[in-house]
Structures are given as structure tokens and as C-alpha cells.
Design a protein around this motif. Structure first.
Motif, PDB file in Angstrom:
ATOM      1  N   GLY A  70     -12.432   8.973   0.373  1.00 53.09           N
ATOM      2  CA  GLY A  70     -13.688   8.234   0.393  1.00 53.09           C
ATOM      3  C   GLY A  70     -14.869   8.988  -0.170  1.00 53.09           C
ATOM      4  O   GLY A  70     -15.992   8.469  -0.204  1.00 53.09           O
TER       5      GLY A  70
ATOM      6  N   SER B  59     -15.941  11.983  -3.456  1.00 58.91           N
ATOM      7  CA  SER B  59     -15.459  12.732  -4.615  1.00 58.91           C
ATOM      8  C   SER B  59     -15.269  14.189  -4.203  1.00 58.91           C
ATOM      9  O   SER B  59     -15.847  14.641  -3.199  1.00 58.91           O
TER      10      SER B  59
ATOM     11  N   GLN C 257     -10.528  11.038  -9.091  1.00 52.99           N
ATOM     12  CA  GLN C 257     -10.356   9.624  -8.758  1.00 52.99           C
ATOM     13  C   GLN C 257      -9.378   9.453  -7.586  1.00 52.99           C
ATOM     14  O   GLN C 257      -9.637   8.693  -6.651  1.00 52.99           O
ATOM     15  N   LEU C 258      -8.263  10.177  -7.636  1.00 49.88           N
ATOM     16  CA  LEU C 258      -7.280  10.078  -6.567  1.00 49.88           C
ATOM     17  C   LEU C 258      -7.842  10.614  -5.254  1.00 49.88           C
ATOM     18  O   LEU C 258      -7.611  10.052  -4.183  1.00 49.88           O
ATOM     19  N   TYR C 259      -8.612  11.707  -5.349  1.00 49.07           N
ATOM     20  CA  TYR C 259      -9.213  12.295  -4.154  1.00 49.07           C
ATOM     21  C   TYR C 259     -10.192  11.312  -3.516  1.00 49.07           C
ATOM     22  O   TYR C 259     -10.189  11.113  -2.291  1.00 49.07           O
ATOM     23  N   LYS C 260     -11.017  10.676  -4.334  1.00 49.60           N
ATOM     24  CA  LYS C 260     -11.996   9.732  -3.789  1.00 49.60           C
ATOM     25  C   LYS C 260     -11.305   8.509  -3.189  1.00 49.60           C
ATOM     26  O   LYS C 260     -11.730   7.989  -2.148  1.00 49.60           O
ATOM     27  N   ASN C 261     -10.240   8.047  -3.816  1.00 49.68           N
ATOM     28  CA  ASN C 261      -9.490   6.907  -3.268  1.00 49.68           C
ATOM     29  C   ASN C 261      -8.908   7.234  -1.896  1.00 49.68           C
ATOM     30  O   ASN C 261      -8.828   6.367  -1.025  1.00 49.68           O
ATOM     31  N   HIS C 262      -8.516   8.496  -1.724  1.00 50.46           N
ATOM     32  CA  HIS C 262      -7.852   8.893  -0.471  1.00 50.46           C
ATOM     33  C   HIS C 262      -8.854   9.260   0.626  1.00 50.46           C
ATOM     34  O   HIS C 262      -8.697   8.851   1.782  1.00 50.46           O
TER      35      HIS C 262
ATOM     36  N   SER D 186       4.481   8.745  -3.766  1.00 47.72           N
ATOM     37  CA  SER D 186       3.219   8.612  -3.037  1.00 47.72           C
ATOM     38  C   SER D 186       3.083   9.716  -1.982  1.00 47.72           C
ATOM     39  O   SER D 186       1.972  10.203  -1.732  1.00 47.72           O
TER      40      SER D 186
END
Length: 346
Positions: free
Chosen positions: A320, A322, A313-318, A273
Motif C-alpha cells: 500500500g 511505494s 509497483q509490486l511493492y506498492k500493490n502488496h 505468487s
């Protein structure tokens, strides 16, 4: 062009070459508080000021754009700066850190329940997204770097743990960083935008080295464990664009795989992580630096993501947003910044 005692100086007529200078000299005593609050807010972020002697207050501030970071020299009489909850309600979305280097007298700083004094020969870190108090009672000169939080986190793991701690700048990387800050300020007016951007990157790298040289122990870790953790973090950052397996990291650092996992677990993260977080932070910095050049796919592959879709997807999860949404914001900010400089230079 002079407005409210502010002089905008373009050292030469080259594109974006600008030294923004402010001074209270031409301000009436009763308006100096409002004026100084205005220029401090424009240079850093909103703060409330309390003066030791308001009617006699004197101050001057110079600032330079160094790409993703800014550098400023602030000289003034004694003053108390406060960042409070009211300011945070209207804070800009991007968190930043201020790295402050006092030249003439000690500074007192408190944030997140911790207080620290810092004399000349040291430096401190301040977070923009938490309340704080910062003061000095005698005339002082401060050098201040403003660094976006994602950029600093890509160089220094968990910089928030370093807030309200004084770092030694009398030797090693700390001494080199502070001397470079003072030295480049006299030369920046003769450098173009690309050169100043490179200088900014070097200053952040030196700051990271200075922090690693003198960083206090993390809670729950012994000095030996802290040294191993820093070695692992550095190896990961140095090889972040390559495939990274935990076993390879452990072997490179001369520790067992089990010990490596334990070190990161004690800090509250798994190895994988933390590697992923570093890739995201580096990619975000790359989005800012190449807002008009590299494609999102190129950035995704450059920083070790398996596909642009997985990266998005990972960028948006981190973050907020895209990557394309973030890029649009960075482009708008860059265009606005360039328009401002164009008006100054013209």
C-alpha cells in the motif's frame, strides 16, 4: 533518572546500549494498575488489564532493543491481558507478533476463536491485529519477543495459521531458542547495537526452525504433503536471491512439477505468487535494515526483481506504499528511536 517507578539503565556509556527496566515497587497500590497498563502499552501495544489482586499486585519488566525485534522479561502476579476492538481501531499500521515463553506457570490464551494452554517448556504466538485474551493466575515469568509481521513472514510461511497453538520448546530448535533467549538477556548490556541486531536475527532464525520442527499440519494437507510443502518453502527461501523456476524447485525437492503446483494450490496460492511474496517480504526487511544505506534499486536487484520500476509497483500493490514512502517511514522511526536512546544514555 527515575520517573513513575521506572529506571532507565545504561549499562555502559556506549551508543544505544540500553536496558529499560520498570517496577511497581515504588508505586502506591491504587496507582499500580494504571502504571502497569502504561508500561505494557509502551513495550508491546495497548491492552486492558484485570488483576487477580489489584491492591497487592507486583510486577517488573525489562526490555532490550535487538534491531528489528525486541526482547523483554516480564515478571508479575496473576493478571488478565485483553486486546479488544477498541485497541485495534487505533492500532499502529505495522502488524507484529509476540512470541511468549512462560517460565514458572502455565498461561492461557485465546484468539480468533481458538483457545490454548501453554506450560513451561513451550511457547505461543500472538497477533497484534486481532483481539485476544491472555492470562495466568499465579506469579509468573514470561520471555517475550516482539517481531514485525513482514520479518516473520519472510522466515515462516503464513505465521497467522500458527496463532493459538502451543509449540514444544523442550528439545531441538525450540529448546535452543528459549535457552538462547534466557542466556543473552544477561549479556546484552555489554553488547553494542550491531551485536544486538545480529542476536535478534539469530533468534528469529531459531524461531523459524522451531516452528518448522513442530508445526501442526495445515488444513487439508496430509503429514507427507505438509513435509513436502515445508521442504519446498525452505528451498525457495534459501535460494530467493537467485532465479527460481517451478521445475527447479520441484527437482530440488524430489517431487514432480504437477505435485508442487498442487501443494501450493491446496494452500491457496500459486508457486510463482508465493515466490514473489517472499521476495517482497525480504525486500521490505532489507528496507528497514538499510534505511540509510542501500538504494532502492540495489534492494530490488538483490531480491530478484527485474527492475526498480517493477519492484516499486509490486511493492506498492502488496504493502500500500511505494518503497520510497516506506523508507521515509522507516527512517523517521529509526531517527525517533535513536533520539530516544540518546536521551536515555545522556
Amino acid at each position: 533518572m527515575e520517573t513513575l517507578g521506572t529506571t532507565l539503565v545504561a549499562a555502559e556509556q556506549e551508543e544505544f546500549m540500553v536496558n529499560i527496566s520498570h517496577c511497581t515497587t515504588n508505586e502506591a497500590p491504587q496507582s499500580r494498575k494504571r502504571y502497569w497498563e502504561k508500561i505494557v502499552t509502551e513495550t508491546y501495544f495497548p491492552l486492558t488489564l484485570t488483576f487477580k489482586a489489584e491492591s497487592r499486585f507486583s510486577g517488573a519488566l525489562n526490555s532490550w532493543d535487538l534491531g528489528l525485534i525486541s526482547l523483554s522479561k516480564l515478571e508479575s502476579d496473576g493478571v488478565l491481558y485483553q486486546r479488544n476492538s477498541q485497541h485495534l481501531e487505533q492500532a499502529e499500521s505495522e502488524e507484529s507478533y509476540l512470541i511468549t515463553i512462560p517460565d514458572h506457570d502455565s498461561i492461557d490464551f485465546s484468539q480468533n476463536g481458538r483457545e490454548v494452554g501453554c506450560a513451561p517448556g513451550g511457547f505461543i504466538l500472538q497477533r497484534s491485529h486481532l483481539p485476544y485474551q491472555f492470562s495466568y493466575t499465579q506469579p509468573n515469568r514470561l520471555w517475550v519477543m516482539k517481531i514485525p509481521a513482514p520479518l516473520l513472514r519472510s522466515k515462516v510461511g503464513l505465521p497467522e495459521r500458527l496463532v493459538s497453538l502451543a509449540f514444544d520448546a523442550s528439545q531441538g530448535a525450540g529448546d535452543l531458542m528459549t535457552e538462547m533467549v534466557r542466556m543473552v538477556s544477561t549479556r546484552l548490556d555489554h553488547m553494542d547495537q550491531a551485536a544486538r541486531h545480529t542476536i535478534g536475527s539469530h533468534l528469529v532464525d531459531l524461531l523459524a526452525l522451531a516452528v518448522l520442527d513442530h508445526s501442526p499440519m495445515q488444513s487439508g494437507l496430509t503429514s507427507v504433503q505438509t513435509a513436502h510443502l515445508y521442504r519446498a518453502e525452505k528451498y525457495i527461501r534459501d535460494h530467493i536471491q537467485q532465479p527460481l523456476r517451478p521445475q527447479d524447485i520441484a527437482s530440488a525437492c524430489g517431487i514432480s512439477l504437477r505435485y508442487l503446483h498442487m501443494l501450493f494450490q491446496m494452500r491457496g496460492q500459486s508457486v510463482s505468487s508465493w515466490v514473489q511474496e517472499q521476495r517482497l517480504l525480504f525486500s521490505d526487511t532489507s528496507l528497514q535494515q538499510h534505511a540509510h544505506t542501500k538504494s532502492i534499486a540495489e534492494i530490488a536487484y538483490e531480491w530478484g526483481f527485474s527492475s526498480p520500476a517493477a519492484f516499486s509497483q509490486l511493492y506498492k500493490n502488496h504493502f500500500g506504499l511505494s518503497p520510497s514512502e516506506a523508507r521515509s517511514q522507516y527512517r523517521a522511526r529509526l531517527n525517533q528511536h535513536q533520539d530516544h536512546h540518546f536521551l536515555v544514555d545522556s
